[in-house]
Design a protein around this motif. Structure first.
Motif, PDB file in Angstrom:
ATOM      1  N   LYS A 198       0.861  -1.281  -0.099  1.00 34.04           N
ATOM      2  CA  LYS A 198      -0.005  -0.139  -0.094  1.00 34.04           C
ATOM      3  C   LYS A 198       0.834   1.324   0.051  1.00 34.04           C
ATOM      4  O   LYS A 198       0.732   2.332  -0.743  1.00 34.04           O
ATOM      5  CB  LYS A 198      -0.978   0.031   1.076  1.00 34.04           C
ATOM      6  N   ILE A 199       1.976   1.103   0.709  1.00 30.62           N
ATOM      7  CA  ILE A 199       2.748   2.313   0.868  1.00 30.62           C
ATOM      8  C   ILE A 199       3.604   2.516  -0.528  1.00 30.62           C
ATOM      9  O   ILE A 199       3.796   3.792  -1.108  1.00 30.62           O
ATOM     10  CB  ILE A 199       3.856   2.351   2.289  1.00 30.62           C
ATOM     11  N   GLU A 200       3.975   1.491  -0.976  1.00 31.63           N
ATOM     12  CA  GLU A 200       4.680   1.591  -2.158  1.00 31.63           C
ATOM     13  C   GLU A 200       3.708   2.127  -3.606  1.00 31.63           C
ATOM     14  O   GLU A 200       4.515   3.001  -4.046  1.00 31.63           O
ATOM     15  CB  GLU A 200       5.295  -0.016  -2.670  1.00 31.63           C
ATOM     16  N   THR A 201       2.656   1.777  -3.446  1.00 33.30           N
ATOM     17  CA  THR A 201       1.606   2.093  -4.472  1.00 33.30           C
ATOM     18  C   THR A 201       1.314   3.764  -4.217  1.00 33.30           C
ATOM     19  O   THR A 201       1.378   4.304  -5.300  1.00 33.30           O
ATOM     20  CB  THR A 201       0.338   1.314  -4.284  1.00 33.30           C
ATOM     21  N   PHE A 202       1.171   3.825  -3.019  1.00 36.70           N
ATOM     22  CA  PHE A 202       1.058   5.272  -2.634  1.00 36.70           C
ATOM     23  C   PHE A 202       2.080   6.183  -3.050  1.00 36.70           C
ATOM     24  O   PHE A 202       1.920   7.338  -3.752  1.00 36.70           O
ATOM     25  CB  PHE A 202       0.718   5.599  -1.141  1.00 36.70           C
ATOM     26  N   LEU A 203       3.168   5.822  -2.976  1.00 44.33           N
ATOM     27  CA  LEU A 203       4.590   6.670  -3.274  1.00 44.33           C
ATOM     28  C   LEU A 203       4.529   6.770  -4.525  1.00 44.33           C
ATOM     29  O   LEU A 203       5.037   7.714  -5.282  1.00 44.33           O
ATOM     30  CB  LEU A 203       5.722   6.183  -2.366  1.00 44.33           C
ATOM     31  N   ALA A 204       4.404   5.890  -5.373  1.00 46.58           N
ATOM     32  CA  ALA A 204       4.709   5.414  -6.903  1.00 46.58           C
ATOM     33  C   ALA A 204       3.601   6.542  -7.325  1.00 46.58           C
ATOM     34  O   ALA A 204       3.889   7.327  -8.311  1.00 46.58           O
ATOM     35  CB  ALA A 204       4.218   4.090  -7.332  1.00 46.58           C
ATOM     36  N   LYS A 205       2.320   6.615  -6.858  1.00 49.34           N
ATOM     37  CA  LYS A 205       1.165   7.368  -7.549  1.00 49.34           C
ATOM     38  C   LYS A 205       1.501   8.856  -7.250  1.00 49.34           C
ATOM     39  O   LYS A 205       1.170   9.757  -8.139  1.00 49.34           O
ATOM     40  CB  LYS A 205      -0.221   6.954  -6.863  1.00 49.34           C
ATOM     41  N   SER A 206       1.798   9.024  -6.042  1.00 48.51           N
ATOM     42  CA  SER A 206       1.969  10.544  -5.678  1.00 48.51           C
ATOM     43  C   SER A 206       3.450  11.136  -6.070  1.00 48.51           C
ATOM     44  O   SER A 206       3.499  12.433  -6.073  1.00 48.51           O
ATOM     45  CB  SER A 206       1.879  10.719  -4.151  1.00 48.51           C
ATOM     46  N   ALA A 207       4.526  10.204  -6.275  1.00 48.61           N
ATOM     47  CA  ALA A 207       5.659  10.714  -6.633  1.00 48.61           C
ATOM     48  C   ALA A 207       6.351  11.995  -6.140  1.00 48.61           C
ATOM     49  O   ALA A 207       6.678  12.949  -6.517  1.00 48.61           O
ATOM     50  CB  ALA A 207       5.886  10.893  -8.124  1.00 48.61           C
ATOM     51  N   PRO A 208       6.508  11.896  -4.465  1.00 53.41           N
ATOM     52  CA  PRO A 208       6.825  13.212  -3.893  1.00 53.41           C
ATOM     53  C   PRO A 208       8.328  13.565  -4.188  1.00 53.41           C
ATOM     54  O   PRO A 208       9.007  12.567  -4.284  1.00 53.41           O
ATOM     55  CB  PRO A 208       6.685  12.821  -2.383  1.00 53.41           C
ATOM     56  N   ASP A 209       8.537  14.680  -4.042  1.00 52.23           N
ATOM     57  CA  ASP A 209       9.873  15.088  -4.318  1.00 52.23           C
ATOM     58  C   ASP A 209      10.610  14.949  -2.981  1.00 52.23           C
ATOM     59  O   ASP A 209      11.858  14.788  -2.801  1.00 52.23           O
ATOM     60  CB  ASP A 209      10.084  16.874  -4.533  1.00 52.23           C
ATOM     61  N   ILE A 210      10.056  15.079  -1.634  1.00 50.13           N
ATOM     62  CA  ILE A 210      10.772  14.878  -0.449  1.00 50.13           C
ATOM     63  C   ILE A 210       9.592  14.355   0.485  1.00 50.13           C
ATOM     64  O   ILE A 210       8.422  14.729   0.424  1.00 50.13           O
ATOM     65  CB  ILE A 210      11.170  16.259  -0.026  1.00 50.13           C
ATOM     66  N   ILE A 211      10.088  13.577   1.467  1.00 44.60           N
ATOM     67  CA  ILE A 211       9.142  13.103   2.474  1.00 44.60           C
ATOM     68  C   ILE A 211       9.873  13.462   3.800  1.00 44.60           C
ATOM     69  O   ILE A 211      10.993  13.232   4.174  1.00 44.60           O
ATOM     70  CB  ILE A 211       9.102  11.309   2.270  1.00 44.60           C
ATOM     71  N   VAL A 212       9.008  13.966   4.467  1.00 45.80           N
ATOM     72  CA  VAL A 212       9.290  14.425   6.153  1.00 45.80           C
ATOM     73  C   VAL A 212       8.698  13.469   6.912  1.00 45.80           C
ATOM     74  O   VAL A 212       7.343  13.764   6.974  1.00 45.80           O
ATOM     75  CB  VAL A 212       9.247  15.821   6.402  1.00 45.80           C
ATOM     76  N   SER A 213       9.401  12.789   7.524  1.00 42.15           N
ATOM     77  CA  SER A 213       8.744  11.912   8.588  1.00 42.15           C
ATOM     78  C   SER A 213       8.779  12.131  10.149  1.00 42.15           C
ATOM     79  O   SER A 213       9.830  12.698  10.307  1.00 42.15           O
ATOM     80  CB  SER A 213       9.174  10.363   8.260  1.00 42.15           C
TER      81      SER A 213
END
Length: 95
Positions: free
Chosen positions: A80-95
């Motif tokens: 689910k996370i992999e699919t979300f990241l592929a779809k949204s294609a963020p430039d940066i992720i802050v966690s």
């Protein structure tokens, strides 16, 4: 964590008005869902009960239970996370 994310978003907009775009996503709630969607309320409840907080802390740090929890989360969440990241294609992720 949401308040921190919102503060960072507001700071970026203040420093670079109209130049940035941010989306605040709670991965546990908005992407994985299911039992993970209850984590914010469970966290609040646990934080108000020190003995329960202590138990969760130690169970999470005990290698066999930590390993089991991580494997279950991997099975339920990874795709689910992999699919979300592929779809949204963020430039940066802050966690």
């Amino acid at each position: 964590h949401r308040a921190s994310a919102m503060a960072i978003t507001a700071a970026m907009e203040e420093l670079f008005p109209g130049e940035t775009e941010a989306e605040v996503v709670d991965v546990m709630v908005d992407v994985i869902g299911g039992m993970y969607a209850k984590f914010p309320s469970q966290y609040s409840f646990t934080a108000k009960h020190p003995m329960l907080w202590r138990a969760v802390y130690y169970v999470g740090g005990f290698p066999p239970t930590r390993f089991a929890c991580e494997k279950v989360t991997d099975l339920l969440a990874y795709k689910k996370i992999e699919t979300f990241l592929a779809k949204s294609a963020p430039d940066i992720i802050v966690s």
